[in-house]
Design a protein around this motif. Sequence first.
Motif, short mmCIF file in Angstrom:
data_model
loop_
_atom_site.label_atom_id
_atom_site.label_comp_id
_atom_site.label_asym_id
_atom_site.label_seq_id
_atom_site.Cartn_x
_atom_site.Cartn_y
_atom_site.Cartn_z
N GLY A 165 9.76 19.45 14.71
CA GLY A 165 9.77 20.74 15.39
C GLY A 165 10.72 20.79 16.57
O GLY A 165 10.91 21.85 17.17
N THR A 166 11.35 19.68 16.89
CA THR A 166 12.17 19.65 18.10
C THR A 166 13.66 19.87 17.81
O THR A 166 14.45 20.00 18.73
CB THR A 166 12.02 18.30 18.82
OG1 THR A 166 12.58 17.29 17.97
CG2 THR A 166 10.54 17.98 19.07
N VAL A 167 14.02 19.87 16.54
CA VAL A 167 15.44 20.00 16.20
C VAL A 167 15.80 21.49 16.10
O VAL A 167 15.09 22.26 15.45
CB VAL A 167 15.75 19.30 14.87
CG1 VAL A 167 17.21 19.48 14.50
CG2 VAL A 167 15.38 17.84 14.94
N ASP A 168 16.90 21.87 16.70
CA ASP A 168 17.35 23.26 16.61
C ASP A 168 18.02 23.52 15.27
O ASP A 168 18.75 22.67 14.76
CB ASP A 168 18.37 23.56 17.72
CG ASP A 168 17.67 23.74 19.07
OD1 ASP A 168 16.49 24.12 19.06
OD2 ASP A 168 18.32 23.48 20.09
N PRO A 169 17.78 24.69 14.69
CA PRO A 169 18.43 25.00 13.40
C PRO A 169 19.95 25.11 13.58
O PRO A 169 20.41 25.77 14.51
CB PRO A 169 17.82 26.34 13.00
CG PRO A 169 17.19 26.91 14.22
CD PRO A 169 16.89 25.77 15.14
N PRO A 170 20.72 24.45 12.73
CA PRO A 170 22.19 24.57 12.80
C PRO A 170 22.61 26.00 12.43
O PRO A 170 21.88 26.70 11.75
CB PRO A 170 22.68 23.57 11.77
CG PRO A 170 21.56 23.42 10.80
CD PRO A 170 20.30 23.63 11.59
N SER A 171 23.78 26.42 12.88
CA SER A 171 24.18 27.81 12.63
C SER A 171 24.70 27.99 11.20
O SER A 171 25.34 27.10 10.64
CB SER A 171 25.23 28.26 13.65
OG SER A 171 26.33 27.41 13.58
N VAL A 172 24.40 29.14 10.66
CA VAL A 172 24.82 29.46 9.28
C VAL A 172 26.34 29.49 9.21
O VAL A 172 26.99 30.06 10.09
CB VAL A 172 24.23 30.81 8.84
CG1 VAL A 172 24.84 31.26 7.53
CG2 VAL A 172 22.71 30.70 8.72
N GLY A 173 26.91 28.87 8.19
CA GLY A 173 28.36 28.85 8.06
C GLY A 173 28.97 27.58 8.62
O GLY A 173 30.13 27.27 8.35
N SER A 174 28.21 26.81 9.41
CA SER A 174 28.75 25.55 9.97
C SER A 174 28.62 24.42 8.95
O SER A 174 27.91 24.55 7.96
CB SER A 174 28.00 25.18 11.25
OG SER A 174 26.68 24.75 10.93
N VAL A 175 29.31 23.34 9.21
CA VAL A 175 29.21 22.15 8.38
C VAL A 175 28.43 21.09 9.18
O VAL A 175 28.65 20.95 10.38
CB VAL A 175 30.61 21.63 8.01
CG1 VAL A 175 30.52 20.31 7.25
CG2 VAL A 175 31.34 22.67 7.17
N VAL A 176 27.51 20.41 8.52
CA VAL A 176 26.72 19.39 9.21
C VAL A 176 26.80 18.08 8.42
O VAL A 176 27.14 18.07 7.24
CB VAL A 176 25.23 19.80 9.32
CG1 VAL A 176 25.07 20.99 10.26
CG2 VAL A 176 24.66 20.12 7.95
N LYS A 177 26.47 16.99 9.12
CA LYS A 177 26.31 15.72 8.41
C LYS A 177 24.81 15.53 8.22
O LYS A 177 24.01 15.74 9.15
CB LYS A 177 26.89 14.57 9.22
CG LYS A 177 26.76 13.26 8.47
CD LYS A 177 27.86 12.28 8.79
CE LYS A 177 27.91 11.18 7.73
NZ LYS A 177 28.79 10.06 8.17
#
Lengths: 318, 318, 318, 318, 318, 318
Positions: free
Chosen positions: B54-66
């Motif tokens: 519950g502590t991780v922020d959602p990454p933004s739509v359209g971004s690339v993540v590892k």
Amino acid sequence: MQQKSILTLTKDIRFEGYMLVRMSEQRTGSNGTKYLDITFADCTGELNGKLWDGTVDPPSVGSVVKVRGVTQEYNGRLQLRIEKLRPLDDTDKVDMNLLTPSAPENPETMLAELTDTVKALHSAPLRSIVEALVNRYSEKLLYYPGAQRIHHAERSGLLHHTLGMLRLAKAVLPLYPQLNAELLISGVIIHDLCKIEELDSDELGIVKDYTAEGLLLGHISIGVTRIGETAKDLGITGEPVLLLQHMLLSHHGEDMYGSPRKPMFPEAEMLHWLDIVDARMNEIDMALSKVPPGAFSEKVWSLDRRLYQPQYDRLDSE
Amino acid sequence: MQQKSILTLTKDIRFEGYMLVRMSEQRTGSNGTKYLDITFADCTGELNGKLWDGTVDPPSVGSVVKVRGVTQEYNGRLQLRIEKLRPLDDTDKVDMNLLTPSAPENPETMLAELTDTVKALHSAPLRSIVEALVNRYSEKLLYYPGAQRIHHAERSGLLHHTLGMLRLAKAVLPLYPQLNAELLISGVIIHDLCKIEELDSDELGIVKDYTAEGLLLGHISIGVTRIGETAKDLGITGEPVLLLQHMLLSHHGEDMYGSPRKPMFPEAEMLHWLDIVDARMNEIDMALSKVPPGAFSEKVWSLDRRLYQPQYDRLDSE
Amino acid sequence: MQQKSILTLTKDIRFEGYMLVRMSEQRTGSNGTKYLDITFADCTGELNGKLWDGTVDPPSVGSVVKVRGVTQEYNGRLQLRIEKLRPLDDTDKVDMNLLTPSAPENPETMLAELTDTVKALHSAPLRSIVEALVNRYSEKLLYYPGAQRIHHAERSGLLHHTLGMLRLAKAVLPLYPQLNAELLISGVIIHDLCKIEELDSDELGIVKDYTAEGLLLGHISIGVTRIGETAKDLGITGEPVLLLQHMLLSHHGEDMYGSPRKPMFPEAEMLHWLDIVDARMNEIDMALSKVPPGAFSEKVWSLDRRLYQPQYDRLDSE
Amino acid sequence: MQQKSILTLTKDIRFEGYMLVRMSEQRTGSNGTKYLDITFADCTGELNGKLWDGTVDPPSVGSVVKVRGVTQEYNGRLQLRIEKLRPLDDTDKVDMNLLTPSAPENPETMLAELTDTVKALHSAPLRSIVEALVNRYSEKLLYYPGAQRIHHAERSGLLHHTLGMLRLAKAVLPLYPQLNAELLISGVIIHDLCKIEELDSDELGIVKDYTAEGLLLGHISIGVTRIGETAKDLGITGEPVLLLQHMLLSHHGEDMYGSPRKPMFPEAEMLHWLDIVDARMNEIDMALSKVPPGAFSEKVWSLDRRLYQPQYDRLDSE
Amino acid sequence: MQQKSILTLTKDIRFEGYMLVRMSEQRTGSNGTKYLDITFADCTGELNGKLWDGTVDPPSVGSVVKVRGVTQEYNGRLQLRIEKLRPLDDTDKVDMNLLTPSAPENPETMLAELTDTVKALHSAPLRSIVEALVNRYSEKLLYYPGAQRIHHAERSGLLHHTLGMLRLAKAVLPLYPQLNAELLISGVIIHDLCKIEELDSDELGIVKDYTAEGLLLGHISIGVTRIGETAKDLGITGEPVLLLQHMLLSHHGEDMYGSPRKPMFPEAEMLHWLDIVDARMNEIDMALSKVPPGAFSEKVWSLDRRLYQPQYDRLDSE
Amino acid sequence: MQQKSILTLTKDIRFEGYMLVRMSEQRTGSNGTKYLDITFADCTGELNGKLWDGTVDPPSVGSVVKVRGVTQEYNGRLQLRIEKLRPLDDTDKVDMNLLTPSAPENPETMLAELTDTVKALHSAPLRSIVEALVNRYSEKLLYYPGAQRIHHAERSGLLHHTLGMLRLAKAVLPLYPQLNAELLISGVIIHDLCKIEELDSDELGIVKDYTAEGLLLGHISIGVTRIGETAKDLGITGEPVLLLQHMLLSHHGEDMYGSPRKPMFPEAEMLHWLDIVDARMNEIDMALSKVPPGAFSEKVWSLDRRLYQPQYDRLDSE
């Protein structure tokens, strides 16, 4: 001296030459005199004529006659007042190409190009089936038209249309490597062969009517059956037969155009479009042949639109 | 080591690599614990993942993540149980072609082939208009897709589709001498350019939505207006403008497909056919890409049919 | 003394007066004598006539002539046996309103009502665009018909139809406060202006044919382009332009009636219905004008139905 | 203090107030505990709620309850975690207009305007028939909705729609003097009355379903029969009956919309148009009510299009 | 001696006998002489005739005359040169069955079979309603045709068609025990009775036109109203009335064929198919009556196809 | 004791008996425990079940198992909490008719009735062809269903449907003496035989999918080919073959239903009607089987309507 073509005739012109008889009947005028009412044709169009002589027998429909007369206008239409009319004799040299529309290439040459392509097919089952079918119809293929009206309604028009599609297929294939060339080419060659069973054409490529088989079954259903029979005779089963039958069944694209199946693999889809584009180009070409630059045709019913003859010379000057 | 593609994943596989974020939201489970619900994508498909933290922020739509995790099956669907997730930093080297579908050719090379063709046009008015329009849109043309879905929905797909049609046009032109090559080629190049005003795409070729202009006017009407404006700026009037506008207006073929006019001259008809054929071949290719030989696809809604993957190897052996 | 109108003529009536020449040709009868075959028209209908004199030149189509003759019946149709026929000279005073159908109001008065409405618009961008377009076409707007056939096919019919819709819009607006009056009024005024580029009409409001632009593009596409050009000249961009272009594009309601977009906001939807209702009321009015109470018209093809003339007097007495 | 409307609720909001029960059931969770699953509604929308207490009886559908709880998000949707729930008692003062959508005008006032119009009709046969039909349905007319969904699906919506058309008719009549005002007004008033026999609505204007008569016959056929019966009872025959029956039969315009006859006289055609315009304006108004300026709605299925909320403020500033 | 039937006439045949007058007018020839132009009919077809005598009054349309003359061909069509023509006198014995097409069974016998079936119905409400309706129309039912054209367009054709369906219903009922026989039989008997109000037929079964009620309401809507009235008079309400009204309303099957409801229970569905099959068999029978074995009819427009007359004798020999 | 049928089960019922396995999979719950997810079926419907035991192997789809458990409701749907599950052993006596829907008559008896009819045909060519085709498919005909869904989707349904049509044909033939009984009967018997090549059914009459031939060609095209082959083998040509092929080709009536030809002679038209009537009666029967008197079904998609179960008992009492 070459005879005048019907298309070029106007009022008060003297005509002498050969013409094909399309309709021919003896009638009685309102004043009781008998006369001949004949519709002539050459490869450029039709012309009605009257011979005011009750003693002349009407020539038979489909025959070629020598005729002399003068054109006149009646109710806004051109008509030939016939002065003399006789059947052909041995001294007459008639160029049939002037009398009926014909494909612009020699039928034997076209057929040779077709059969060479068939022989070059590597796939044994496809080649065997296609070869057998072409052989079955090759004699009539030399002169059969592509249709009664609409497109390729000309002597050897069926061959002309098939060859047009074949060349188009060969031009298009390098751009779509996912297509199996052998399958597409096989489909092109056989797709309309059974029009020869559907239409009742004479050797001038003039269709009198559909045959009973043509009306009750249609060339598509006949064709699917012929592929089946041929394959059975050759001992071929499975995928090649199924693929060819589907291509034939679906080549009109939709049930409303007579195809109970839509094309379900790439070669079937491409076959459908090759068929349409070659037919359309021919049909538009015919319809625009008499329209001057900058003008519109009358509505072409089969295309449901009027056509326009572009002023191509203005693409540079303006 | 290259990362695994989504298409190849099965149950209980460990995954580590880069992915595009398509959807991203924090949710609360029925037991009150918060978690991240993310939809990932690469160029082969999409995959849902859950991160039970519950502590991780959602990454933004359209971004690339590892991302790192293990696949599992839930309700019959594959899911990624995420173990670690972080945004990109400077050390990451991402090959975007692995993450989003792209045209199979280099965009700059494709654009060069297009502009070379434009420069080679002899007709001054056609060349001027086409050149001006291509210049107007050339920057975005490098990455715009051909559509939001259906066909050529890929980075540089619009260019890919236009070039496919251009090559097809060049292959077909020798067979139909009645066609004006310059006119047809001009029509091909500009026919879909205004999709750039119709669709709202990012530089990965992913369309978020239609633009207001796209919804209220559509690329065909915008295109006709742009030709008009461009010609007016260049001082060109009459036939070339009218012909180009009609080709654009009619290239969908019928009113029910958005064309208020049917093609009325041969080049317009051919343009319509080139458009359909290239789009269909691409669409069928996509739909069959995951279907093994001898099997059928699910129903493809845009084509209103199921498709079949032929067993081409049986064309020789049977 | 006022001349008899064609609608009122019966067999064996002597006629003398002015008529418009719609068709005119010299023909040769079956007995070889030449005669003139002319179709006359006044604002109530058409009448065929014959002049059995081979020396008279056919009058030009579209001209007005003075004619004298006697009606007779031929094959169940009325015909004029022409006794005398001459072109107009300076002494003739012809009331053109008797010869061609005209809108029931004075064109200048109608145009004034229209331009007053334009001037009263508060929205600067809408007023500027609408004013510029009305000015561009105002001269021809005085006499252009609304259509070649169907509805408002009369001198100044386009103006008549536009004004009918404008008054209807003003009557309807108080009932739907959600509608932006300025936007709706602007749309009404410009919605059909480009029929002036689509149709080729003479100053009597008689349409010879569509123009090339009319056939290849249509008044809707021309109109969208003209709004774009006009706005660009005036330096107006964005919402006002987009809304007006969409209203024009969608005012036929559906793609099958030539609108590639359905109306997407309230004023566009209302514009569509104002157009239909004003056109329909005019069309039904015309079709019923010759039908007596209690009787039915023949099938009206454009409406796909027969019409009934109610016996209104029975609403009280029964 | 006024209660919060469902439309305005977001996550983690405390709610207390009255709500209508649309669905209500006791369920068993996967862990075996029983709970109440209820769908609440007010005039702005619906909200699902759960009460985790197996001892509470589900309230009856259609009743109003007082409820207290906290909103939370579950699977991306808002839900009410119910803390307390009870039926109404005598101390509760509920404003039903907050719970169900209602026409914006007072039903009694609207009905009075309608009946005043009926009394003012001069035509004795029309007035008698219309008066008898309005009397027959007047009690239910006070609260019946115009439809189950789509347009005027609100308490007193049928009256609202009828009155909207009536006012529209009065506004339009001066512009078309060929229309018989009495006939048109009579048609407007009775055209949808038999929806009261077609739909099964409670006094809140909520339609549970169609009636058997509604499904097997439809309001149009029922209406034609009711006009016939009423006229027979009143001793009226001939034209007035026939005209009213035809207007009712044809007011949907085409067979595909349930009208077996197209409108065949001007008042029938105008009635059809008034019906569509008033319904469409209401439907578009509803659909756009939640769409901000410059944005598009989702696709509205009954209209087969997305809608746009114009940025009206830009009509002046740009 | 029996007179020759029109169908069997060829050129140069002397005819003497009775004929029905379908059209009759005095005309003036191009040379000024007056003559009578008459269209005659017998039950096998129509024949145009001319009487070159300006002093004879045209006989009234619908009357029977005695005529003598010789056939001749004019413009490819057969015509009668009339020598003598007179109205009937007391000595003439005309067999009307030779002059107009009639059902192949005696009307009184057919009606008796119908009314016996009605009397045998056990269901009191169904029997009462059906009996009342049959009584209402029984006099005209004896001679009314089934339609103006298409199928059963013959004297007593309506009775013939109804009886055909009734016998078919009785044959089919044992195979579908789920069908309620009384309901189906009742529906069959009344389904087309109101064609008697829709069409305006004389006692020979020749339809001049539709009635005003027929055009404005149609026999289906009239029928639903008549069932309602009849049931009300008889004090019958509820299910029997509703079922009969629905069967009548839905018996054309779909809105595009005039039924605003599709059949919603088994007897309604079966009624629809009994209607189609009896009509189709009659229509095909008529169309094939002149086609020899192995040949095709012209296109039958109402069936949208050509028909084939099979060579039944080849089913054994081949 | 007979086991409970799925249709009669409600909440909290103990069930023990045999069921058919339609779907069967091992899944992992959100808490990591494995369980079996199975869909059972008997001839009255389907039921989902869960077995919370990770050690049990999923039974194979299509097999019959013995199962014990208790029903419970989950998310408003009935579910079986499985307590015990095992494959069949030798001691089990399963009545397959309880597990899968079957035609209401014995297959062998039905087939005998069919073959007796074939043997009684007098026409040698028709009898030979029909006999050969029935023999070819007779084994599978015993259990094949009539369709995958819609109508006669039951064990031996194809035979049931064919026999239903055959009896209907025999009942109808006496009423239409123009029909050739032998031809009609032959057409009925073979019209759907090739559904056996189109559908892939197991011996319980459950269709897994269409075959490749079924999808690419369809049972109509396969059937036309099979008639051709059979006739060729038997040395039969001409009319009998052509008529049978046309009847098969046209029995769906229209191209939009898969028939590329409309019926062109009376027997083909009647065949089409017999097919529709028998299929529709079966389909409506199924759809109404669970609807109580006075109620309506949900919308039946294949019929595009809701159905009504009449209150037949009120036909007498009211």
